[in-house]
Enzyme design. Sequence first.
Site, PDB file in Angstrom:
ATOM      1  N   HIS A   1      -1.360   1.221  -4.519  1.00 23.01           N
ATOM      2  CA  HIS A   1      -1.775   2.621  -4.362  1.00 23.01           C
ATOM      3  C   HIS A   1      -0.850   3.586  -5.085  1.00 23.01           C
ATOM      4  CE1 HIS A   1      -4.195   1.538  -0.498  1.00 23.01           C
ATOM      5  NE2 HIS A   1      -4.827   1.218  -1.610  1.00 23.01           N
TER       6      HIS A   1
ATOM      7  N   GLN B   1       0.848  -1.194   0.000  1.00 19.94           N
ATOM      8  CA  GLN B   1       0.000   0.000   0.000  1.00 19.94           C
ATOM      9  C   GLN B   1       0.884   1.245   0.000  1.00 19.94           C
ATOM     10  OE1 GLN B   1      -3.579  -0.603   2.860  1.00 19.94           O
ATOM     11  NE2 GLN B   1      -1.900  -1.820   3.698  1.00 19.94           N
TER      12      GLN B   1
ATOM     13  N   GLY C   1       2.497  -4.395   9.092  1.00 25.83           N
ATOM     14  CA  GLY C   1       2.526  -2.940   9.296  1.00 25.83           C
ATOM     15  C   GLY C   1       1.374  -2.183   8.683  1.00 25.83           C
TER      16      GLY C   1
ATOM     17  N   ASP D   1       6.343   4.512  -1.192  1.00 22.08           N
ATOM     18  CA  ASP D   1       7.805   4.684  -1.213  1.00 22.08           C
ATOM     19  C   ASP D   1       8.408   3.531  -2.021  1.00 22.08           C
ATOM     20  OD1 ASP D   1       7.569   3.456   2.102  1.00 22.08           O
ATOM     21  OD2 ASP D   1       8.520   2.330   0.475  1.00 22.08           O
TER      22      ASP D   1
ATOM     23  N   CYS E   1       4.071  14.184 -23.722  1.00 30.17           N
ATOM     24  CA  CYS E   1       3.249  15.039 -24.611  1.00 30.17           C
ATOM     25  C   CYS E   1       3.544  16.521 -24.448  1.00 30.17           C
ATOM     26  CB  CYS E   1       1.757  14.779 -24.360  1.00 30.17           C
ATOM     27  SG  CYS E   1       1.128  15.508 -22.830  1.00 30.17           S
TER      28      CYS E   1
HETATM   29  C1  BV8 Z   1     -11.701   2.408  -3.561  1.00 27.44           C
HETATM   30  C2  BV8 Z   1      -2.055   6.570  -1.248  1.00 27.44           C
HETATM   31  C3  BV8 Z   1     -13.426   1.915  -5.021  1.00 27.44           C
HETATM   32  C4  BV8 Z   1      -2.067   8.027  -1.032  1.00 27.44           C
HETATM   33  C5  BV8 Z   1      -3.855   5.726   0.127  1.00 27.44           C
HETATM   34  C6  BV8 Z   1     -16.670   2.954   3.964  1.00 27.44           C
HETATM   35  C7  BV8 Z   1     -16.434   1.627   4.252  1.00 27.44           C
HETATM   36  C8  BV8 Z   1     -15.486   0.894   3.540  1.00 27.44           C
HETATM   37  C9  BV8 Z   1     -14.739   1.510   2.521  1.00 27.44           C
HETATM   38  C10 BV8 Z   1     -14.958   2.839   2.262  1.00 27.44           C
HETATM   39  C11 BV8 Z   1     -15.918   3.559   2.964  1.00 27.44           C
HETATM   40  N1  BV8 Z   1     -15.901   4.818   2.480  1.00 27.44           N
HETATM   41  C12 BV8 Z   1     -14.982   4.916   1.489  1.00 27.44           C
HETATM   42  C13 BV8 Z   1     -14.419   3.713   1.332  1.00 27.44           C
HETATM   43  C14 BV8 Z   1     -13.377   3.357   0.369  1.00 27.44           C
HETATM   44  C15 BV8 Z   1     -12.035   3.917   0.825  1.00 27.44           C
HETATM   45  C16 BV8 Z   1     -11.742   3.507   2.243  1.00 27.44           C
HETATM   46  O1  BV8 Z   1     -11.391   2.370   2.508  1.00 27.44           O
HETATM   47  N2  BV8 Z   1     -11.880   4.478   3.164  1.00 27.44           N
HETATM   48  C17 BV8 Z   1     -11.594   4.167   4.552  1.00 27.44           C
HETATM   49  C18 BV8 Z   1     -10.934   5.382   5.198  1.00 27.44           C
HETATM   50  C19 BV8 Z   1     -12.912   3.788   5.239  1.00 27.44           C
HETATM   51  N3  BV8 Z   1     -11.070   3.303  -0.051  1.00 27.44           N
HETATM   52  C20 BV8 Z   1     -10.788   3.879  -1.229  1.00 27.44           C
HETATM   53  O2  BV8 Z   1     -11.259   4.933  -1.602  1.00 27.44           O
HETATM   54  C21 BV8 Z   1      -9.889   3.072  -2.159  1.00 27.44           C
HETATM   55  N4  BV8 Z   1     -10.531   2.991  -3.445  1.00 27.44           N
HETATM   56  O3  BV8 Z   1     -12.336   1.923  -2.662  1.00 27.44           O
HETATM   57  O4  BV8 Z   1     -12.150   2.459  -4.822  1.00 27.44           O
HETATM   58  C22 BV8 Z   1     -13.783   2.132  -6.388  1.00 27.44           C
HETATM   59  C23 BV8 Z   1     -14.595   1.209  -6.959  1.00 27.44           C
HETATM   60  C24 BV8 Z   1     -14.944   1.378  -8.251  1.00 27.44           C
HETATM   61  C25 BV8 Z   1     -14.487   2.492  -8.956  1.00 27.44           C
HETATM   62  C26 BV8 Z   1     -13.662   3.427  -8.352  1.00 27.44           C
HETATM   63  C27 BV8 Z   1     -13.304   3.251  -7.066  1.00 27.44           C
HETATM   64  C28 BV8 Z   1      -8.555   3.739  -2.399  1.00 27.44           C
HETATM   65  C29 BV8 Z   1      -7.804   3.837  -1.108  1.00 27.44           C
HETATM   66  C30 BV8 Z   1      -6.382   4.302  -1.391  1.00 27.44           C
HETATM   67  C31 BV8 Z   1      -6.127   5.628  -0.718  1.00 27.44           C
HETATM   68  N5  BV8 Z   1      -4.719   5.946  -0.832  1.00 27.44           N
HETATM   69  N6  BV8 Z   1      -2.545   5.966  -0.033  1.00 27.44           N
HETATM   70  C32 BV8 Z   1      -0.888   8.443  -0.200  1.00 27.44           C
HETATM   71  O5  BV8 Z   1      -0.132   7.560   0.270  1.00 27.44           O
HETATM   72  O6  BV8 Z   1      -0.763   9.634  -0.035  1.00 27.44           O
HETATM   73  S1  BV8 Z   1      -4.381   5.073   1.593  1.00 27.44           S
HETATM   74  C33 BV8 Z   1      -3.131   5.126   2.761  1.00 27.44           C
HETATM   75  O7  BV8 Z   1      -3.685   4.742   4.024  1.00 27.44           O
HETATM   76  C34 BV8 Z   1      -2.073   4.074   2.544  1.00 27.44           C
HETATM   77  O8  BV8 Z   1      -1.750   3.863   1.209  1.00 27.44           O
HETATM   78  C35 BV8 Z   1      -2.644   2.843   3.140  1.00 27.44           C
HETATM   79  O9  BV8 Z   1      -3.308   2.078   2.180  1.00 27.44           O
HETATM   80  C36 BV8 Z   1      -3.743   3.352   4.009  1.00 27.44           C
HETATM   81  C37 BV8 Z   1      -3.684   2.705   5.357  1.00 27.44           C
HETATM   82  O10 BV8 Z   1      -2.525   3.085   5.944  1.00 27.44           O
HETATM   83  P1  BV8 Z   1      -1.533   1.964   6.572  1.00 27.44           P
HETATM   84  O11 BV8 Z   1      -0.556   1.593   5.537  1.00 27.44           O
HETATM   85  O12 BV8 Z   1      -2.291   0.864   7.221  1.00 27.44           O
HETATM   86  O13 BV8 Z   1      -0.863   2.881   7.632  1.00 27.44           O
HETATM   87  P2  BV8 Z   1      -1.490   3.316   9.034  1.00 27.44           P
HETATM   88  O14 BV8 Z   1      -0.724   4.496   9.521  1.00 27.44           O
HETATM   89  O15 BV8 Z   1      -2.981   3.392   8.939  1.00 27.44           O
HETATM   90  O16 BV8 Z   1      -1.149   2.068   9.954  1.00 27.44           O
HETATM   91  C38 BV8 Z   1       0.199   1.768  10.199  1.00 27.44           C
HETATM   92  C39 BV8 Z   1       0.198   0.469  10.983  1.00 27.44           C
HETATM   93  O17 BV8 Z   1       1.555   0.086  11.190  1.00 27.44           O
HETATM   94  C40 BV8 Z   1      -0.438   0.604  12.353  1.00 27.44           C
HETATM   95  O18 BV8 Z   1      -1.278  -0.510  12.571  1.00 27.44           O
HETATM   96  C41 BV8 Z   1       0.748   0.586  13.303  1.00 27.44           C
HETATM   97  O19 BV8 Z   1       0.450  -0.077  14.514  1.00 27.44           O
HETATM   98  C42 BV8 Z   1       1.754  -0.220  12.538  1.00 27.44           C
HETATM   99  N7  BV8 Z   1       3.148   0.136  12.830  1.00 27.44           N
HETATM  100  C43 BV8 Z   1       3.673   1.357  13.152  1.00 27.44           C
HETATM  101  N8  BV8 Z   1       5.007   1.242  13.345  1.00 27.44           N
HETATM  102  C44 BV8 Z   1       5.326  -0.061  13.116  1.00 27.44           C
HETATM  103  C45 BV8 Z   1       4.152  -0.771  12.783  1.00 27.44           C
HETATM  104  N9  BV8 Z   1       4.144  -2.084  12.529  1.00 27.44           N
HETATM  105  C46 BV8 Z   1       5.329  -2.719  12.572  1.00 27.44           C
HETATM  106  N10 BV8 Z   1       6.504  -2.118  12.876  1.00 27.44           N
HETATM  107  C47 BV8 Z   1       6.539  -0.796  13.157  1.00 27.44           C
HETATM  108  N11 BV8 Z   1       7.698  -0.210  13.463  1.00 27.44           N
END
Ligand code: BV8
Length: 234
Positions: free
Chosen positions: A109, A91, A175, A94, A139
């Site tokens: 992503h 996801q 992660g 980087d 382009c």
């Molecule tokens: C889509 C790129 C459909 C940008 C990102 C309601 C219910 C269900 C779904 C939805 C809803 N409303 C809307 C939706 C869909 C939506 C969604 O899921 N929303 C969520 C908020 C509810 N999803 C979308 O829109 C996706 N597209 O559904 O399209 C569609 C269908 C047909 C036609 C068209 C479209 C697209 C989602 C992509 C968004 N882009 N990133 C950028 O990076 O700037 S999302 C971004 O956050 C990341 O890419 C990643 O995917 C996401 C989650 O982040 P994580 O990677 O999990 O990071 P986070 O900080 O949250 O967690 C870190 C974890 O690591 C923690 O658990 C922590 O404990 C742990 N950690 C920390 N340190 C360590 C560690 N673990 C180990 N070692 C360590 N040292």
Amino acid sequence: MRPIRNIVILTGAGISAESGIDTFRGGGGLWERHRVEDVATPEAFARDPDLVLRFYDMRRAAIQTRAPNPAHDALARLDHQWSGDLLIVTQNVDDLHERAGARRVLHMHGQHLSAWCTACDTRSPWRETLIDRPPCPACGKRTLRPDVVWFGEMPYEMERIYGALRSADLFVSIGTSGAVYPAAGFVRDARQLGAATLELNLERSQGSAWFHETRLGPAGELVPEWVDEVLASQ
Ligand code: BV8
């Protein structure tokens, strides 16, 4: 448990945390300084393109000052030594998996180091800024945007991902908070398709209940240990 031949690994921001790249939802996480709606949606880009371009310019520059950590290195080692199928679905935007030497990587992503021309649809490798609206290498039009999947946009290569999940014997999530779909649903798909499921994370995630096993700790420690284990079982 069937023998393990085909592995699918999902990684999130947590695998890059020990490389000094902000996660999204942790303490001081990235989004806290920006509201998602303000920087990671097509509507935000239409409303305030400079804000969005500056947000991604800053992150594109930041990742180029960071290095892979032992978790990335361990997955690259697994990629080189695993004789079965293996796919690292990340996801993350980087390039630390690639810089550690992993080859079977899929950026669902998108990627910071790529620019997407909204006029001709060409994606070009990109390390600089976009705020000054540079011309598209293909382009020439000044219509480049970050090649990153925003909320509401379709993640890349979903068919390839579901194909890999269908043949997976083991699904490992590393992660990720399990907050964003469709990635957060992969564990359920994998489990229903008969794969063993393992979560390696610093803390319990929104998806932990779906995994056969969850190991809590930093990726830099858990991932090398797990890779040693799985290579020894080969
Ligand atoms: C889509 C790129 C459909 C940008 C990102 C309601 C219910 C269900 C779904 C939805 C809803 N409303 C809307 C939706 C869909 C939506 C969604 O899921 N929303 C969520 C908020 C509810 N999803 C979308 O829109 C996706 N597209 O559904 O399209 C569609 C269908 C047909 C036609 C068209 C479209 C697209 C989602 C992509 C968004 N882009 N990133 C950028 O990076 O700037 S999302 C971004 O956050 C990341 O890419 C990643 O995917 C996401 C989650 O982040 P994580 O990677 O999990 O990071 P986070 O900080 O949250 O967690 C870190 C974890 O690591 C923690 O658990 C922590 O404990 C742990 N950690 C920390 N340190 C360590 C560690 N673990 C180990 N070692 C360590 N040292």
